[in-house]
Design a protein around this motif. Structure first.
Motif, short mmCIF file in Angstrom:
data_model
loop_
_atom_site.label_atom_id
_atom_site.label_comp_id
_atom_site.label_asym_id
_atom_site.label_seq_id
_atom_site.Cartn_x
_atom_site.Cartn_y
_atom_site.Cartn_z
N MET A 45 0.83 -1.18 0.00
CA MET A 45 0.00 0.00 0.00
C MET A 45 0.88 1.24 0.00
N ARG A 46 0.39 2.28 -0.63
CA ARG A 46 1.10 3.55 -0.64
C ARG A 46 0.87 4.28 0.67
N GLN A 47 1.81 5.06 1.05
CA GLN A 47 1.68 5.87 2.26
C GLN A 47 1.47 7.32 1.88
N SER A 48 0.57 7.99 2.54
CA SER A 48 0.37 9.42 2.34
C SER A 48 0.73 10.12 3.64
N THR A 49 1.44 11.22 3.51
CA THR A 49 1.89 11.91 4.72
C THR A 49 1.37 13.33 4.82
N GLY A 93 -1.31 15.80 5.65
CA GLY A 93 -2.59 16.00 6.30
C GLY A 93 -3.47 14.77 6.28
N ASN A 94 -2.89 13.62 6.53
CA ASN A 94 -3.59 12.37 6.30
C ASN A 94 -4.08 11.72 7.59
N PRO A 95 -5.41 11.64 7.77
CA PRO A 95 -5.92 10.91 8.91
C PRO A 95 -5.86 9.40 8.68
N ILE A 96 -5.66 8.99 7.44
CA ILE A 96 -5.57 7.58 7.10
C ILE A 96 -4.09 7.26 6.89
N GLN A 97 -3.56 6.31 7.60
CA GLN A 97 -2.14 6.01 7.51
C GLN A 97 -1.80 5.25 6.22
N ALA A 98 -2.63 4.35 5.77
CA ALA A 98 -2.36 3.60 4.55
C ALA A 98 -3.49 3.88 3.56
N PHE A 99 -3.12 4.29 2.38
CA PHE A 99 -4.11 4.63 1.36
C PHE A 99 -3.97 3.63 0.23
N ALA A 100 -4.97 2.75 0.06
CA ALA A 100 -4.95 1.75 -0.99
C ALA A 100 -5.75 2.29 -2.18
N LEU A 123 -19.35 10.14 -4.94
CA LEU A 123 -18.67 9.71 -3.72
C LEU A 123 -19.30 8.50 -3.06
N ARG A 124 -20.36 7.96 -3.67
CA ARG A 124 -20.96 6.74 -3.10
C ARG A 124 -19.94 5.62 -3.19
N ASN A 125 -19.74 4.89 -2.13
CA ASN A 125 -18.77 3.79 -2.02
C ASN A 125 -17.32 4.27 -2.05
N VAL A 126 -17.08 5.57 -1.83
CA VAL A 126 -15.72 6.11 -1.77
C VAL A 126 -15.37 6.36 -0.30
N LEU A 127 -14.27 5.76 0.15
CA LEU A 127 -13.81 5.98 1.52
C LEU A 127 -12.99 7.26 1.63
N ALA A 128 -12.17 7.51 0.60
CA ALA A 128 -11.30 8.69 0.62
C ALA A 128 -10.81 8.96 -0.79
N ILE A 129 -10.32 10.18 -1.02
CA ILE A 129 -9.66 10.51 -2.27
C ILE A 129 -8.33 11.16 -1.95
N GLN A 170 -9.45 17.45 -12.65
CA GLN A 170 -8.45 16.99 -11.69
C GLN A 170 -8.08 15.54 -11.95
N VAL A 171 -6.90 15.16 -11.49
CA VAL A 171 -6.52 13.76 -11.40
C VAL A 171 -6.80 13.37 -9.95
N VAL A 172 -7.63 12.33 -9.77
CA VAL A 172 -8.05 11.93 -8.42
C VAL A 172 -7.76 10.46 -8.21
N GLU A 173 -7.03 10.16 -7.13
CA GLU A 173 -6.85 8.76 -6.72
C GLU A 173 -8.00 8.44 -5.77
N VAL A 174 -8.65 7.33 -5.99
CA VAL A 174 -9.85 6.97 -5.24
C VAL A 174 -9.62 5.69 -4.45
N MET A 175 -10.01 5.71 -3.18
CA MET A 175 -10.00 4.52 -2.33
C MET A 175 -11.47 4.16 -2.10
N GLU A 176 -11.88 3.04 -2.68
CA GLU A 176 -13.27 2.61 -2.57
C GLU A 176 -13.42 1.61 -1.43
N GLY A 177 -14.64 1.51 -0.94
CA GLY A 177 -14.86 0.55 0.13
C GLY A 177 -16.30 0.30 0.40
#
Length: 77
Positions: free
Chosen positions: A1-5, A7-14, A27-33, A70-77
């Protein structure tokens, strides 16, 4: 998994997907971007700037509109 540093409340961003030329994001089914740069957006009729890095949203927010593509990386869940 990639790490984001930034302002990240999520330590691991998949990353589930990377979307390009995004102006409106469902944003339905999106945990974070994750954004690679600050971006202006509109939400509920108000315009603001989202800082680069990872952002999570309250469950009741179903869509966000960026003022420019924009280019957006999406973490779905």
């Amino acid at each position: 998994m990639r790490q984001s540093t930034v302002g990240n409340p999520i330590q691991a961003f998949a990353v589930s997907s990377i979307r390009t030329n995004v102006t409106t994001l469902d944003l339905r089914n999106v945990l974070a971007i994750r954004l690679i740069a600050d971006a202006d957006y509109q939400l509920d009729g108000n315009t603001a700037t989202m800082p680069r890095g990872v952002t999570t949203f309250a469950r009741h927010i179903s869509e966000i509109t960026f003022t420019a593509p924009q280019v957006v990386e999406v973490m779905e869940g």
